[in-house]
Design a protein around this motif. Structure first.
Motif, PDB file in Angstrom:
ATOM      1  N   ALA A  33       0.822  -1.217   0.000  1.00  0.00           N
ATOM      2  CA  ALA A  33       0.000   0.000   0.000  1.00  0.00           C
ATOM      3  C   ALA A  33       0.856   1.267   0.000  1.00  0.00           C
ATOM      4  N   GLY A  34       2.174   1.109  -0.125  1.00  0.00           N
ATOM      5  CA  GLY A  34       3.050   2.269  -0.194  1.00  0.00           C
ATOM      6  C   GLY A  34       3.555   2.759   1.143  1.00  0.00           C
ATOM      7  N   HIS A  35       3.450   1.923   2.184  1.00  0.00           N
ATOM      8  CA  HIS A  35       3.929   2.291   3.520  1.00  0.00           C
ATOM      9  C   HIS A  35       5.092   1.363   3.902  1.00  0.00           C
ATOM     10  N   PRO A  36       6.327   1.800   3.747  1.00  0.00           N
ATOM     11  CA  PRO A  36       7.476   0.931   4.045  1.00  0.00           C
ATOM     12  C   PRO A  36       7.442   0.404   5.474  1.00  0.00           C
ATOM     13  N   CYS A  37       7.772  -0.865   5.630  1.00  0.00           N
ATOM     14  CA  CYS A  37       7.773  -1.505   6.944  1.00  0.00           C
ATOM     15  C   CYS A  37       8.872  -2.556   6.961  1.00  0.00           C
ATOM     16  N   GLU A  38       9.591  -2.647   8.071  1.00  0.00           N
ATOM     17  CA  GLU A  38      10.656  -3.625   8.226  1.00  0.00           C
ATOM     18  C   GLU A  38      10.505  -4.332   9.564  1.00  0.00           C
ATOM     19  N   VAL A  39      10.837  -5.599   9.592  1.00  0.00           N
ATOM     20  CA  VAL A  39      10.678  -6.427  10.782  1.00  0.00           C
ATOM     21  C   VAL A  39      11.997  -6.502  11.550  1.00  0.00           C
ATOM     22  N   VAL A  40      11.887  -6.369  12.869  1.00  0.00           N
ATOM     23  CA  VAL A  40      13.052  -6.502  13.753  1.00  0.00           C
ATOM     24  C   VAL A  40      12.811  -7.686  14.672  1.00  0.00           C
ATOM     25  N   ASN A  41      13.698  -8.684  14.605  1.00  0.00           N
ATOM     26  CA  ASN A  41      13.566  -9.863  15.445  1.00  0.00           C
ATOM     27  C   ASN A  41      13.918  -9.536  16.892  1.00  0.00           C
ATOM     28  N   LEU A  42      13.092 -10.030  17.832  1.00  0.00           N
ATOM     29  CA  LEU A  42      13.373  -9.888  19.256  1.00  0.00           C
ATOM     30  C   LEU A  42      13.470 -11.250  19.944  1.00  0.00           C
ATOM     31  N   ASP A  43      13.680 -12.309  19.167  1.00  0.00           N
ATOM     32  CA  ASP A  43      13.807 -13.646  19.742  1.00  0.00           C
ATOM     33  C   ASP A  43      15.279 -13.954  19.990  1.00  0.00           C
ATOM     34  N   SER A  44      15.576 -14.479  21.174  1.00  0.00           N
ATOM     35  CA  SER A  44      16.968 -14.655  21.580  1.00  0.00           C
ATOM     36  C   SER A  44      17.683 -15.779  20.854  1.00  0.00           C
ATOM     37  N   MET A  45      16.968 -16.664  20.152  1.00  0.00           N
ATOM     38  CA  MET A  45      17.614 -17.770  19.456  1.00  0.00           C
ATOM     39  C   MET A  45      17.639 -17.597  17.945  1.00  0.00           C
ATOM     40  N   VAL A  46      16.761 -16.775  17.404  1.00  0.00           N
ATOM     41  CA  VAL A  46      16.746 -16.520  15.962  1.00  0.00           C
ATOM     42  C   VAL A  46      18.013 -15.772  15.535  1.00  0.00           C
ATOM     43  N   VAL A  47      18.738 -15.207  16.501  1.00  0.00           N
ATOM     44  CA  VAL A  47      19.963 -14.461  16.184  1.00  0.00           C
ATOM     45  C   VAL A  47      21.089 -15.374  15.724  1.00  0.00           C
ATOM     46  N   HIS A  69      15.644  -7.744  10.376  1.00  0.00           N
ATOM     47  CA  HIS A  69      16.867  -7.343  11.070  1.00  0.00           C
ATOM     48  C   HIS A  69      17.107  -8.237  12.282  1.00  0.00           C
ATOM     49  N   LEU A  70      18.365  -8.349  12.690  1.00  0.00           N
ATOM     50  CA  LEU A  70      18.805  -9.107  13.867  1.00  0.00           C
ATOM     51  C   LEU A  70      18.467 -10.590  13.743  1.00  0.00           C
ATOM     52  N   VAL A  71      18.618 -11.090  12.532  1.00  0.00           N
ATOM     53  CA  VAL A  71      18.499 -12.514  12.229  1.00  0.00           C
ATOM     54  C   VAL A  71      19.868 -12.996  11.760  1.00  0.00           C
ATOM     55  N   ASP A  72      20.331 -14.124  12.287  1.00  0.00           N
ATOM     56  CA  ASP A  72      21.628 -14.688  11.869  1.00  0.00           C
ATOM     57  C   ASP A  72      22.783 -13.717  12.092  1.00  0.00           C
ATOM     58  N   ILE A  73      22.856 -13.143  13.283  1.00  0.00           N
ATOM     59  CA  ILE A  73      23.921 -12.168  13.563  1.00  0.00           C
ATOM     60  C   ILE A  73      25.015 -12.735  14.460  1.00  0.00           C
ATOM     61  N   LEU A 104       8.573  -2.907  12.830  1.00  0.00           N
ATOM     62  CA  LEU A 104       7.650  -3.873  13.409  1.00  0.00           C
ATOM     63  C   LEU A 104       8.493  -4.893  14.155  1.00  0.00           C
ATOM     64  N   LEU A 105       8.511  -4.776  15.488  1.00  0.00           N
ATOM     65  CA  LEU A 105       9.333  -5.640  16.329  1.00  0.00           C
ATOM     66  C   LEU A 105       8.540  -6.888  16.686  1.00  0.00           C
ATOM     67  N   VAL A 106       9.153  -8.057  16.516  1.00  0.00           N
ATOM     68  CA  VAL A 106       8.447  -9.311  16.728  1.00  0.00           C
ATOM     69  C   VAL A 106       9.248 -10.176  17.687  1.00  0.00           C
ATOM     70  N   GLY A 107       8.638 -10.525  18.827  1.00  0.00           N
ATOM     71  CA  GLY A 107       9.416 -11.252  19.808  1.00  0.00           C
ATOM     72  C   GLY A 107       8.656 -12.270  20.615  1.00  0.00           C
ATOM     73  N   GLY A 108       9.412 -13.307  21.010  1.00  0.00           N
ATOM     74  CA  GLY A 108       8.895 -14.274  21.951  1.00  0.00           C
ATOM     75  C   GLY A 108       9.743 -14.325  23.200  1.00  0.00           C
ATOM     76  N   SER A 109      10.820 -13.534  23.208  1.00  0.00           N
ATOM     77  CA  SER A 109      11.683 -13.460  24.388  1.00  0.00           C
ATOM     78  C   SER A 109      11.291 -12.228  25.187  1.00  0.00           C
ATOM     79  N   ALA A 110      10.566 -12.436  26.280  1.00  0.00           N
ATOM     80  CA  ALA A 110      10.017 -11.312  27.031  1.00  0.00           C
ATOM     81  C   ALA A 110      11.107 -10.389  27.553  1.00  0.00           C
TER      82      ALA A 110
END
Length: 319
Positions: A33-47, A69-73, A104-110
């Motif tokens: 829809a023309g609104h840039p969005c990027e996902v930021v991982n907040l899971d401690s093991m996806v890194v 972002h913050l995937v495989d780092i 858009l931050l997505v996490g399962g690590s509280a």
């Protein structure tokens, strides 16, 4: 108001609730829809590089559809720290904003989620005390240290799983250094980032339990045993954090002859269900989260898109 540069949307909820898929769907909808969005991982093991199947890491296709972002780092032998992750994540959010996109931050690590979005400063460390506690952990195991933590700080012990040796050691270190409960060092419910909006997805326990069992069976079918074997050859057992990950720990026990493969699967299901209940408890205590039914992900997607584009949120929020 420009929502992309004024807001940070955070999607939380227990494992297997469908957060990653929902995030990609919402982000793709906004991008189209023309609104840039990027996902930021907040899971401690996806890194971690190579920990793909067992962490339900976003697929290569999803990462092509939406920038992640913050995937495989980190390498599996490296130790992830909350302090380092906090800095990286906040810098990433700032960078996304400078490019006019919505984070858009997505996490399962509280703990990781709270450390990034809330006021959270880290108490110092004492190398000698830390070394002594880690030596006790190696000699006696986490259960005995957890019993000690329960004597000093029952509230902290209730929050930390008895098998999580690293967190137990850190809690004891902080208590001994500060002479205060460990909880006093944890993040307060006060945002450190501007424009944060938290969205949560969750479902009934029996529904989530079934999802977890299905996921674990899918992990095995997708080649999880081979993934862990490959990582073991690369030094997984030397990773103080990675080797403790759900599923990976149980399969390593199978490789070491402590249990058979069927038991490794059963223990993975049981431990993941227990962890999901812990996650639900952690997140539900935060009354800033707007909750949605994970069985109707399209409602949550519409809400995230509305929040991210500055439109009113439709009905469907479970307060």
């Amino acid at each position: 108001m420009n929502p992309a540069t004024d807001r940070v949307i955070v999607l939380v909820g227990p494992t297997a609730a469908g957060k990653s898929t929902l995030a990609v769907t919402a982000a793709s909808t906004m991008i189209d829809a023309g609104h840039p969005c990027e996902v930021v991982n907040l899971d401690s093991m996806v890194v971690y590089h190579g920990m793909d199947i067992g962490t339900a890491k976003p697929s290569a296709e999803d990462q092509l559809r939406v920038r992640h972002h913050l995937v495989d780092i980190l390498d599996i032998t490296e130790t992830a720290t909350v302090a380092e992750f906090q800095q990286r994540a906040r810098e990433t959010v700032a960078d996304i904003h400078t490019r006019g996109a919505l984070p858009l931050l997505v996490g399962g690590s509280a703990l990781y989620t709270r450390a990034v979005i809330d006021q959270f400063s880290f108490p110092g460390t004492d190398p000698e005390l830390r070394a002594d506690l880690e030596d006790q952990l190696a000699r006696s195991g986490p259960t005995r240290l957890h019993d000690r933590l329960a004597e000093l700080d029952p509230a902290a012990a209730a929050e930390i799983l008895p098998g999580n040796g690293r967190r137990i050691v850190r809690a004891l270190e902080v208590i001994m250094l500060t002479n205060e409960p460990y909880a006093a060092s944890l993040p307060s419910h006060e945002y450190a980032l501007a424009g944060v909006v938290q969205v949560g997805i969750d479902g009934p326990r029996d529904w989530l339990d079934e999802r977890i069992e299905q996921r674990v069976h899918q992990m095995w079918a997708a080649g999880f045993i081979a993934e862990v074997r490959m990582l073991a050859d690369r030094g997984l057992r030397d990773g103080r954090t990675a080797a403790k990950a759900l599923g990976y720990r149980q399969v390593l026990e199978f490789f070491d002859g402590e249990i058979d493969e069927a038991e490794a699967m059963r223990r993975t299901i049981t431990a993941t269900r227990r962890f999901a209940r812990k996650q639900g408890g952690w997140y539900r205590r935060d009354d800033r989260v707007r909750w949605f039914d994970a069985r109707e992900p399209e409602v949550a997607v519409r809400a995230i898109v509305a929040l991210g584009t500055g439109r009113p949120v439709a009905d469907g929020v479970e307060d």
